[in-house]
Design a protein around this motif. Structure first.
Motif, PDB file in Angstrom:
ATOM      1  N   ARG A  75     110.883  35.740  28.296  1.00 25.67           N
ATOM      2  CA  ARG A  75     109.806  35.636  27.070  1.00 25.67           C
ATOM      3  C   ARG A  75     109.703  35.799  26.343  1.00 25.67           C
ATOM      4  O   ARG A  75     109.236  37.518  26.758  1.00 25.67           O
ATOM      5  CB  ARG A  75     108.808  34.657  28.200  1.00 25.67           C
ATOM      6  CG  ARG A  75     108.630  34.190  29.203  1.00 25.67           C
ATOM      7  CD  ARG A  75     107.388  33.327  29.850  1.00 25.67           C
ATOM      8  NE  ARG A  75     108.290  32.348  30.910  1.00 25.67           N
ATOM      9  CZ  ARG A  75     108.086  31.003  31.132  1.00 25.67           C
ATOM     10  NH1 ARG A  75     108.403  30.757  29.791  1.00 25.67           N
ATOM     11  NH2 ARG A  75     107.922  29.973  31.964  1.00 25.67           N
ATOM     12  N   ASP A  76     109.425  35.860  24.882  1.00 27.98           N
ATOM     13  CA  ASP A  76     108.434  36.368  23.621  1.00 27.98           C
ATOM     14  C   ASP A  76     109.391  37.356  23.584  1.00 27.98           C
ATOM     15  O   ASP A  76     108.953  38.544  23.636  1.00 27.98           O
ATOM     16  CB  ASP A  76     106.996  36.309  24.445  1.00 27.98           C
ATOM     17  CG  ASP A  76     106.211  35.415  24.214  1.00 27.98           C
ATOM     18  OD1 ASP A  76     106.839  34.273  24.185  1.00 27.98           O
ATOM     19  OD2 ASP A  76     105.433  35.410  25.424  1.00 27.98           O
ATOM     20  N   LEU A  80     109.731  41.563  17.545  1.00 27.06           N
ATOM     21  CA  LEU A  80     108.597  42.029  18.161  1.00 27.06           C
ATOM     22  C   LEU A  80     109.351  43.176  17.038  1.00 27.06           C
ATOM     23  O   LEU A  80     111.125  43.419  16.717  1.00 27.06           O
ATOM     24  CB  LEU A  80     108.607  41.672  19.243  1.00 27.06           C
ATOM     25  CG  LEU A  80     108.060  41.455  19.689  1.00 27.06           C
ATOM     26  CD1 LEU A  80     107.424  41.855  21.332  1.00 27.06           C
ATOM     27  CD2 LEU A  80     106.433  40.679  19.736  1.00 27.06           C
ATOM     28  N   LYS A  88     109.092  45.046  25.194  1.00 30.21           N
ATOM     29  CA  LYS A  88     110.674  43.763  26.013  1.00 30.21           C
ATOM     30  C   LYS A  88     111.530  44.168  26.233  1.00 30.21           C
ATOM     31  O   LYS A  88     112.361  43.792  26.872  1.00 30.21           O
ATOM     32  CB  LYS A  88     109.643  42.758  24.719  1.00 30.21           C
ATOM     33  CG  LYS A  88     109.022  41.742  25.103  1.00 30.21           C
ATOM     34  CD  LYS A  88     108.892  40.955  26.014  1.00 30.21           C
ATOM     35  CE  LYS A  88     108.151  40.357  26.713  1.00 30.21           C
ATOM     36  NZ  LYS A  88     107.995  39.896  27.436  1.00 30.21           N
ATOM     37  N   SER A 111     112.342  30.730  23.608  1.00 29.40           N
ATOM     38  CA  SER A 111     111.586  31.661  22.082  1.00 29.40           C
ATOM     39  C   SER A 111     110.378  31.619  22.613  1.00 29.40           C
ATOM     40  O   SER A 111     109.666  30.701  23.050  1.00 29.40           O
ATOM     41  CB  SER A 111     111.712  29.810  21.402  1.00 29.40           C
ATOM     42  OG  SER A 111     111.253  29.183  21.995  1.00 29.40           O
ATOM     43  N   SER A 112     110.123  32.528  21.493  1.00 29.06           N
ATOM     44  CA  SER A 112     108.390  33.527  21.562  1.00 29.06           C
ATOM     45  C   SER A 112     108.136  32.601  21.563  1.00 29.06           C
ATOM     46  O   SER A 112     107.893  31.476  20.476  1.00 29.06           O
ATOM     47  CB  SER A 112     108.750  34.628  20.741  1.00 29.06           C
ATOM     48  OG  SER A 112     107.341  35.030  20.680  1.00 29.06           O
ATOM     49  N   THR A 113     106.611  32.942  21.624  1.00 28.96           N
ATOM     50  CA  THR A 113     105.617  32.358  21.464  1.00 28.96           C
ATOM     51  C   THR A 113     104.478  32.997  20.843  1.00 28.96           C
ATOM     52  O   THR A 113     103.530  32.405  20.438  1.00 28.96           O
ATOM     53  CB  THR A 113     104.664  30.730  22.965  1.00 28.96           C
ATOM     54  OG1 THR A 113     104.493  31.978  23.944  1.00 28.96           O
ATOM     55  CG2 THR A 113     105.546  30.154  23.341  1.00 28.96           C
ATOM     56  N   SER A 114     104.972  34.384  20.514  1.00 31.12           N
ATOM     57  CA  SER A 114     103.773  35.430  20.980  1.00 31.12           C
ATOM     58  C   SER A 114     103.323  35.076  19.055  1.00 31.12           C
ATOM     59  O   SER A 114     104.274  35.186  18.409  1.00 31.12           O
ATOM     60  CB  SER A 114     104.844  36.832  20.981  1.00 31.12           C
ATOM     61  OG  SER A 114     103.790  37.748  20.304  1.00 31.12           O
ATOM     62  N   ALA A 117     105.121  38.515  16.852  1.00 36.59           N
ATOM     63  CA  ALA A 117     106.153  37.870  16.430  1.00 36.59           C
ATOM     64  C   ALA A 117     106.764  37.405  14.781  1.00 36.59           C
ATOM     65  O   ALA A 117     106.252  36.605  14.822  1.00 36.59           O
ATOM     66  CB  ALA A 117     107.392  37.203  17.987  1.00 36.59           C
ATOM     67  N   HIS A 124     115.480  36.974  14.894  1.00 37.59           N
ATOM     68  CA  HIS A 124     115.351  36.681  15.660  1.00 37.59           C
ATOM     69  C   HIS A 124     117.063  36.957  16.401  1.00 37.59           C
ATOM     70  O   HIS A 124     117.074  36.730  17.295  1.00 37.59           O
ATOM     71  CB  HIS A 124     115.067  35.180  16.298  1.00 37.59           C
ATOM     72  CG  HIS A 124     113.133  34.924  16.123  1.00 37.59           C
ATOM     73  ND1 HIS A 124     113.024  33.972  17.010  1.00 37.59           N
ATOM     74  CD2 HIS A 124     112.387  36.085  15.700  1.00 37.59           C
ATOM     75  CE1 HIS A 124     111.273  34.071  15.951  1.00 37.59           C
ATOM     76  NE2 HIS A 124     111.525  34.945  15.594  1.00 37.59           N
ATOM     77  N   GLY A 150     107.017  26.665  21.336  1.00 35.59           N
ATOM     78  CA  GLY A 150     107.933  27.535  20.639  1.00 35.59           C
ATOM     79  C   GLY A 150     107.034  28.349  19.567  1.00 35.59           C
ATOM     80  O   GLY A 150     106.778  27.392  17.760  1.00 35.59           O
ATOM     81  N   ARG A 151     106.717  29.342  18.951  1.00 35.48           N
ATOM     82  CA  ARG A 151     105.558  29.547  17.661  1.00 35.48           C
ATOM     83  C   ARG A 151     106.826  29.522  16.317  1.00 35.48           C
ATOM     84  O   ARG A 151     105.949  28.489  15.306  1.00 35.48           O
ATOM     85  CB  ARG A 151     105.052  30.649  17.656  1.00 35.48           C
ATOM     86  CG  ARG A 151     104.126  31.632  16.002  1.00 35.48           C
ATOM     87  CD  ARG A 151     104.011  32.670  16.569  1.00 35.48           C
ATOM     88  NE  ARG A 151     103.112  33.366  15.026  1.00 35.48           N
ATOM     89  CZ  ARG A 151     103.569  33.862  14.302  1.00 35.48           C
ATOM     90  NH1 ARG A 151     104.614  34.895  14.815  1.00 35.48           N
ATOM     91  NH2 ARG A 151     103.027  33.830  13.218  1.00 35.48           N
TER      92      ARG A 151
END
Length: 301
Positions: A75-76, A80, A88, A111-114, A117, A124, A150-151
């Motif tokens: 995840r996430d 970054l 990560k 897919s990232s939720t951070s 990011a 990505h 996802g963000r």
């Protein structure tokens, strides 16, 4: 051909996710085998939560005779920078090591939720390409899935865009019917996807028509999923499975069903529900005429 063998042949290509079942790993694996399944989708907690250590869990999986559909979930990861990216990346290397030990050929990446990011899709793609290159010597493919909350990437169409930007042979897409239904992404965009780049299809439904907000989607996804044919989106599930079949998809379908009620039921009873769903999909949806909604509930094993 005996009855148990005919069931196994019918459900070939379908597998269960351990997250659906309560109890120790060995009991889950046994219940799946007894229901006629030949594969299992495993998660990291199956290994690290084993009382005898993660390598003992690996032995149990290998001794069960079940093939690993895949391993989840990283995840996430993407988008970054700096020390967060390095952190990560180190986590990803451990996940790949565990995936390889199991003999699983697919690592699922959500897919990232951070909020930390980048929202740059090229960023990505670069990160996912780097991950895929790390996985390549291990014979592992990376399936990138768009979470419906996802963000930046919250639809399968955007996930496919990122995969195309990365342009890496062992990086493909993971499709999850729940997220497709929750996001209401039109299925006609499936025509843009190379079926050879679909590395995993996860199937589930839910019991109400809409999950409008990200919060509703998360709650529904983590506690209220049901097997295909048990929810209210049966026509859409049929359309999805048949569309993939027409495209030439020949990979695995895994039932990713997070459900608090099923966690309170005996393993054989839950596995029987999964078996009925697999038989319905294999016999009625993929091989015969379009079934009527609700037909699954009238079937007998």
């Amino acid at each position: 051909m005996n009855h148990s063998r005919s069931i196994e042949e019918a459900v070939r290509g379908f597998g269960m996710d351990t997250i659906t079942l309560a109890g120790p790993l060995k009991a889950k694996l046994q219940a799946m085998r007894e229901a006629g399944f030949s594969q299992v989708m495993l998660k990291a907690n199956d290994l690290v939560g084993h009382p005898e250590g993660w390598q003992a869990a690996v032995r149990e999986v290998r001794e069960s005779g079940l093939r690993g559909t895949g391993f989840q979930v990283l995840r996430d990861f993407e988008g970054l920078s700096g020390h967060l990216h390095e952190y990560k990346l180190d986590i990803a290397k451990t996940m790949l090591q565990m995936c390889a030990a199991l003999g699983s050929k697919v690592l699922l990446v959500c897919s990232s939720t951070s909020a930390h990011a980048s929202q740059d899709l090229d960023h990505h793609a670069r990160d996912l390409r780097k991950l895929a290159m790390l996985a390549l010597p291990l014979g592992i493919r990376i399936a990138y899935e768009g979470l419906s909350w996802g963000r930046t990437v919250n639809e399968y169409t955007t996930a496919w865009d990122v995969v195309c930007r990365a342009d890496c042979p062992n990086l493909g897409i993971g499709l999850d019917s729940f997220h497709m239904l929750a996001a209401k992404t039109p299925l006609d965009a499936l025509a843009d996807i190379d079926p050879d780049k679909i590395f995993l299809v996860q199937l589930s439904d839910f019991l109400w028509q809409e999950a409008r907000t990200f919060e509703e989607r998360m709650t529904t996804a983590r506690t209220y999923r049901v097997f295909p044919g048990e929810g209210v989106h049966t026509p859409q599930i049929i359309e999805l499975v048949q569309a993939l079949d027409r495209m030439g998809y020949v990979g695995d379908h895994s039932f990713e069903v997070f459900n608090d009620d099923y966690q309170q039921m005996p393993l054989p009873m839950v596995c029987d529900r999964a078996r009925r769903s697999a038989l319905w999909l294999a016999e009625d949806v993929l091989r015969r005429s379009l079934p009527l909604p609700g037909q699954l509930r009238l079937r007998t094993a």
